[in-house]
Each structure stands twice: as C-alpha cells, then as structure tokens.
Design an enzyme around this catalytic site. Sequence first.
Site, short mmCIF file in Angstrom:
data_model
loop_
_atom_site.label_atom_id
_atom_site.label_comp_id
_atom_site.label_asym_id
_atom_site.label_seq_id
_atom_site.Cartn_x
_atom_site.Cartn_y
_atom_site.Cartn_z
N ASP A 102 -6.46 -25.36 11.88
CA ASP A 102 -5.94 -26.70 11.64
C ASP A 102 -7.08 -27.54 11.07
O ASP A 102 -8.24 -27.12 11.03
CB ASP A 102 -5.33 -27.30 12.91
CG ASP A 102 -4.29 -28.39 12.58
OD1 ASP A 102 -4.31 -28.92 11.45
OD2 ASP A 102 -3.46 -28.72 13.45
C1 NOJ Z 1 -3.07 -31.51 11.03
C2 NOJ Z 1 -1.78 -31.09 11.66
O1 NOJ Z 1 -2.01 -30.75 13.02
C3 NOJ Z 1 -1.12 -29.91 10.96
O2 NOJ Z 1 0.14 -29.71 11.54
C4 NOJ Z 1 -1.02 -30.17 9.49
O3 NOJ Z 1 -0.38 -29.09 8.86
C5 NOJ Z 1 -2.42 -30.38 8.94
N1 NOJ Z 1 -3.01 -31.54 9.59
C6 NOJ Z 1 -2.43 -30.58 7.43
O4 NOJ Z 1 -1.95 -31.81 7.09
#
Ligand code: NOJ
Length: 767
Positions: A294
């Site tokens: 993430d």
């Molecule tokens: C953080 C989020 O937790 C995740 O779900 C998302 O896909 C990414 N950012 C990218 O934006």
Amino acid sequence: MSATATGPHRRALLAGVTALAFAGAARAAVATPARHAVLIRTLIGQMTLDEKIGQLNQAPGGRQRALNSRIDAAQLDLVRKGGIGSYLHVAGADFLRELQRVAVEESRLKIPLLFGIDVIHGFRTIFPVPLGMAATFDPDIVRACSRVAAIETSVSGLHWTFTPMVDIARDPRWGRIVEGAGEDPYLGSRIAEAQITGLQGDNLAGKDVILACAKHFGAYGAANGGRDYDSADLSERTLQEVYLPPFHASVRAGAGSFMTAFNDIAGVPTTANQALVRGQLRDQWGYQGLVVSDWNAILELINHGIAETPAQAAALALKAGVDMDMAGGVYAGHLKEAVSADPSLMPYLDQAVGRVLATKARLGLFDGPFRFGDSAREKTELNSPAHRTIAGEAARKAIVLLKNEGGLLPLSPAGKRIAVIGALAGDASSALGSWRARGQVGDVKTLLAALREQSGATIDYQPGAAPRGDDASGIPAAVAAAKASDVVLLVIGEDFDHSAEARSRSDITLPGVQSQLAQAVLATGKPVVVVLMNGRPLALADILGKADAALETWFLGVESGPAIVDILTGKVSPAGRLPAGLPRNAGTSPSFYAHMPSGRPADPDLAKDSARYHDVEIGPLYPFGHGLSYASFAYADLVIDKPRIGPDQAVAITLSVTNTSKVAGDEVVQLYMRDPVASVARPVKELRGFVRVALKPGETRRVTFHLHAMQTALWTTADRWRVEAGRIDVMVGASSDDIRLRGSFTITGAATTMEPAASLLTRVTVS
Ligand code: NOJ
C-alpha cells in the site's frame, strides 16, 4: 434473477459476464506461457540492477483528485532511464499513450509501463459504493458493474485498478467499511469473485479488461477500535476463518494482483509478513501474481518499529514477497544499498522483477503496449446511456427497506405535498461517495431532482441542516414544511467525506445538528420516511424507532435519485439486504451475527449474569441480511436429500419460496449453518449460501443449495481445515434473524482439507 430493468444494453452487458460467472476455481495457478517465460528470462538477463529496481517502483503520476499532475520532464527522463515500472493516479487515452511511447521507444529495454488507478465503484459511471453493491446480494449485477468499470478504465488507457477491497469489516467506526462487502466472509467471497471476474474477464490479454487487485491483504479491517491503520490483534482462528477467506476466493477467481495492508497483525506488519505473504498466499494458496505494497507502507515499517533504516525496510518487504513499492520510493532509493549489504537478496529481487514483467506480459503489453486506451471510445463509452442503465439497476437493487410501519411505503405521490428535508437530498457530490476516479458531480441525478421530475407531487424542499456543522437556523423552516405536508422524506446521514480512508469515527450517530433536525421533524407527528445516505452503518435507534418507514440508500452513484424514487413509489419493490448489521450504539461495536455461543448467552432478564450490556437491548437494531419488501414471501417444504454424508460429499437442500402478495418482488433466500457440537465452539450461525430470486405475484420457485461437507470445516493449527463428524443444522430464511425453515444432516466421518470453508461457493439452482 433480476426483477428489475431489462433492455438490450443491459442484456448485452450481462451476457458478456454471466458466461464468466464461475470459472473461478481453475484460475488460481496462472502459469506464465513459455514464450513469455523466455522473454522475461532474457530481459532479466539484460537488465542492470538499477533497471531491475526501476521495475519495482510505482510512482504517483498525480494525486487522487489531480490525475497526471506530477508527470513532468524529470519523470519522463526517469522513464527513459528505466527507473519506473508503473504509475498510479494517471488517466486519459492520449496522455497515457504518449507516456507509454516514451517507455517503449526511448528507454533502453523498451519495457512498457503499467498504469494503475483506484476505480473503487466505477470510473466515470459511478455505481453504489461497495457496501451498497454488497447489499444487492446479487453477484451478477456486481459483475456487470465491474465489467462497465473495466471498459471505461481500459479505454482511458489504464491497465490496473486497486479493487476489490475484500477486507471484512465488523466495526462501523472504521471508515473504510464503506469500501468492502461488510461483515461476512461468505458474502465477501462471492462479491470479491464477482468484482474480479467482471474486471478481468476470462483473459487479461483480451479486450476491455483490466487487472484487479485484492486488498488489503491480512486483516486491515480488524484494526483495533475501528481506528484506521491501527494494529489488528486477533486470534489465528478469526484470521483464518473470517478475514482471509475472501482473499482465498480472490486467488481462486484469478486476481492478478494483491495489495498488502498498512497495519500489523499481532506485531507483524503484513507488508513484512513472510509467513503470510510468501508462505500462505504464495506457497500454500498457489498465488502467482503481483504483490504491491500500500501507499508508502514499506517506508512505514520504520514507524512500526521493525526497521531502523529505509534499506532495512526495503529488505524486509522484498523478503516477505512484496514485489512493487507503491509511492514510497524505498525500493528505488534504498534497495541497491540493501542488496549490496546482503547479496542473498538478489534472488528475491529477480523473482519480484519476474512477477512485474509477467504481469505486463499477461496484460498483453509486450505484444501491444498501446492496446489499452482509445480516445474515440473514451468519448462514447464514458457515462454512456448503457452504462448508466446498469448503474440504475445496481442502485435500485442496493436499497434496503429497513422498516415500513402501517405500509406507509410505497407512496402514491401524485397530487400530494411532500416535504423533502435534509441537505443530502440535493447533494450530488455525496452521491458519488469518497472514491470517484473520473466521476463528475454533474453526472449525478439527485433524489431532489428526481422527485421534482418524476413524482408528480408538490415538493417543498428544506435543507434544514447540512450533514456537518452546527448551524441549526434552518430547522424551524423545515418543521414548518413538515407540518404543511402530507408526508415527509427526511434525508439524513453522512456526507461522502465522513467515511472511507482515515475517516474513522467514535460517534456513529448523525453528525452536525442533524439529530436535532430529525427529532424536531419527527415531533410534528406527520408520517415520516427516513432516507439514510451514508458510507457506514449508523447508530440511529431512537430516530429509526420513531420514523414510520426507513430506507438505507448508502451512496448510490450517478443514478441515485431515480433509483430511490422508483423504490419510494413502488415502481420497484426493494430487496437489498444489510451486508453489515446496524448497531444500537457505537459502544456495542464490534458486533456481528456470526458470534460464538457463550456459556452464559445474552438474556433479556437483567437479573441474570449474561453476555450482554446492561444499558442497551440485546443484539443489533437491524441484523446482517435484514431487508423488507413490498411483497411477502412464504417458505415451505425444506428437504435435505441425504440424512447422512461422508466428509467428501455434498447435500442438496431444497425448499420452495412463494410470493404470497399482489406485487412482484425479489426475495433474497439465505442459507445459514451451525455445527452444534464440535471440538471447539462454532458460531451460532454462518451464512453458507444465498440467492436473489425474482417472483411474480403468486409465483413459487424451488431453490436448491448444494452444500459440501468441506464448507463446514473449522480451522485447526495442526491440520489446517478439518471436517468433523457429527450433526450440522441448517437454517433458511429471509435474514440472519428471520429463519423460516430448519433441518439437519449428519457427517459420518472426519477429514482434513486445504481450503477456507467460507471461501467456497455453494452452488444454487432455482427452478
Ligand atoms: C491507500 C489505500 O489504502 C489504498 O486502498 C489505495 O489503493 C492506495 N492508497 C492508492 O490510492
């Protein structure tokens, strides 16, 4: 099983996807074709260390609400040097074509870039938020919406989306409950499959498909106290039986990528969890796709306190099996240092590069780097009438009728005076939810607009109070409008920014002065229909108790208004079901229907010492699976074909369901099971099957659930999944607390299996 819209567009879209309905089982081990394997080996042989690391680097090409904004001359230079494997937060056929051209024409090895974006519930045509999609209890419509999302995303030049979020959420304080399928692992598994097969189609090298990403692997949804990013401290049993099954179902459905969670499980951040990522996901489940971290989660291993330097963090993530670093720049900036300090990392690095290249190959990017993106189709496909038709169907199906006292609904609005109270009624932005990719506020038909256009009633709109803020000055005008009306639509809830990432709340009653507004309107004594708009189950026992009728409408997307009006007026009978129960108050969270039995079960008698709170009634206000209809349904004739089966056999559980009313409607028939005596305590009820059946007035259908003994298995550390001998009770009904039929069968012997029970599909036939 649709009771609602038909028409050529819908049929065409559904035809394309129902064929994919469940080819899932065979998809887990997607082998790299020999021709690609050779290409990948050759490329790895030619790559410098910097170029290898570049493939593992996913850079933000913009921001969530300002796509492409970071792509400047310096970024293009980096692409030419092979320093980027993927961009996220980018979009646009022409823009991405040019960016890809730089990669495949001006970099040394001409490796195409991978473009990703968050398409959480639609790209331009915005559908209900995922929790609302799950409330349809209809994988076919979920798949159809994902199909549309894939078409719109791919013609816009993108290859990859970070969807579905398959995290189980049992705590409505957690803001991200809106992004998933709710509290139940069986429902979550079915919704995950539908999303993945809808996005990816049968073949990632095909037309109009994109790579899905099951996230956030581990137990992100189990964050302590519902605080986003917080630690998950849960038992191995709960992890395996509740949180991981939808991920396992995602592997079986062929998900091409996985994302690791931000948080830790009992001290081990998943982004560095070798046992979970490399061990369970890859080695045990046979997952061969890409794993991305993430956002910045690799660098955050330092904050977790398990690495001291970025190089150590990079080494931990790489060893765990995280192939790509999302936005952190840690692999790009520090992996070289890590590898020179510890050359034994090199095979891990090559494996990760191989998986990135294999993913690009699966998407057909080596053969056709420009095959995604079509600026002509971008103009016709995005927000097309056909796509909006599907969005409307999903929105109607997602609406849950919570209560309907005295049959207040459906309304016959013609000639009536309706007071529409609450700013959310006209809030187009909130209808889009918090993730909206390229969704546009101007595309939304709000409830207020639809009522004015479609209802034939005199609409007296009074915002009363905004969803947040302390300005109560509009309340008297709202009360006056209510008093002058025949019926009140009280539109209350949260705005789009109260839920989703980093939006946990400890108080899940109405924000702002909406409670004051609601109580004042309810005190007029007029008939009141509460229309809830929100991204999480709210705790509104008092208000919902006083209202005559209530609809849960989530955030329904571009066709929000017409869908709600169709339900309010009875053009369509509601049949959505709660994918997560509505609590009585935040203090009871987390709570869920599939709880373990207690030695001292909750007892209404407060004089007894039992498993309950003293200051609130037992159980949720509305439980998992709850949802009413304008029709009524009778259940009868439960037959289980075999009284006894071996641990490798299945039973067929058949019953009939009849529409006993004068209106057509869908019924969601739900199958629950219980293992009443086992070596460990088992939940009091577990969903093991469901089907949404369309029934005309007077019509009867026979429904058969094919339940395998493996689906009763429980987790044991020694054997993994164990089917135990003994009786299994089955319960069929309209909700987890509205069981209409019961039966049982006996499993005659024990066996061990490898698959999480809740992730396995119960085939359902309807005749
Ligand atoms: C953080 C989020 O937790 C995740 O779900 C998302 O896909 C990414 N950012 C990218 O934006």
